[in-house]
Design a protein around this motif. Structure first.
Motif: not given
Length: 257
Positions: A10-35
């Motif tokens: 939106d208007r030059g600002v990219l918002t990235l949202t970790f999206n594993r809310p059921d796990r409090l967005n705990a980090w996985t290899d797949a999440l990190g790779r996508r980020y």
């Protein structure tokens, strides 16, 4: 994999949202790779001038996923870590702003501090956690924390592994601002929006490289590099536009990277 990190521009600002809310967005290899993939794409996208990183639900990132940690302990881990280091966000030539909305622990704290600026909810829960899990100051945190908050405070949060609030994180220098949770994303995006609208993308890219890179430089080395960068900046269209917009008393219209 695409749903592990949500993306909106939106208007030059990219918002990235970790999206594993059921796990409090705990980090996985797949999440990190996508980020990291999305950050790399943002660097190449001329529409993106600043990035805000946050978490879905009640957490920012609660650290490494415990199922992965358990499999490492049992010797059954079969993940494929991304070859890019956890310091990858500091190499992106655009400002990255963390909006810590909730639980920020261990590896999650690492990734908050690998952003250039940090906004936090006042009541967000922060912890390094490592010493209470039989681990160490991971991924360069033993180098980063003393430089951000001083040696005594760094020793405190690392040795104790205690939990502290976003308000205390701000008081200790880990965050730029601590705000009520319901205003967090709005304020982080508004700040990023100012950068997108008023700051030169080329200047921000160089400044980011200077700040992260000069931590290990002497004053003389930093001065010499800054002089070289200053002379180079005189030949960029950003400089001409910056001067013209000031003289004409209008907002600048800087070219994209």
């Amino acid at each position: 994999m695409a749903e592990l990190v949500l993306s909106s521009l939106d208007r030059g600002v990219l918002t990235l949202t970790f999206n594993r809310p059921d796990r409090l967005n705990a980090w996985t290899d797949a999440l990190g790779r996508r980020y990291f993939d999305l950050l790399a794409e943002a660097e190449k996208d001329p529409r993106v001038r600043a990035v805000v990183v946050t978490g879905a639900g009640r957490g920012f990132c609660a650290g490494a996923d415990f199922e992965a940690l358990a499999s490492i302990q049992q010797g059954t881990y079969e993940g494929e870590p991304d070859p890019r280091p956890n310091t990858f966000p500091v190499t992106i030539a655009k400002p990255v702003i963390a909006a810590v909305n909730g639980a920020c622990a261990g590896l999650g704290l690492v990734h908050a501090l690998m952003c250039d600026l940090v906004f936090t909810a006042e009541d967000a829960k922060w912890t390094t956690a490592f010493a209470r899990r039989g681990l160490v100051a991971e991924y360069g945190l033993g180098w980063v924390l003393p430089r951000i908050m001083g040696q005594q405070r760094a020793m405190d949060v690392l040795l104790s592994g205690r939990t502290f609030t976003g308000r205390e994180a701000c008081e200790m220098g880990l965050a730029l601002r601590a705000v009520p949770g319901d205003r967090l994303l709005e304020e982080a995006r508004a700040y990023a929006g100012e950068l997108a609208a008023l700051s030169s993308p080329a200047s921000m890219a160089v400044i980011k490289r200077q700040v992260w890179g000069d931590w290990v430089a002497t004053l003389d080395e930093s001065y010499q590099r800054a002089t070289e960068e200053m002379l180079a900046s005189f030949g960029r269209p950003d400089f001409a536009e910056g001067v013209a917009s000031f003289v004409e008393r209008r907002d600048p219209d800087f070219p994209s990277l």
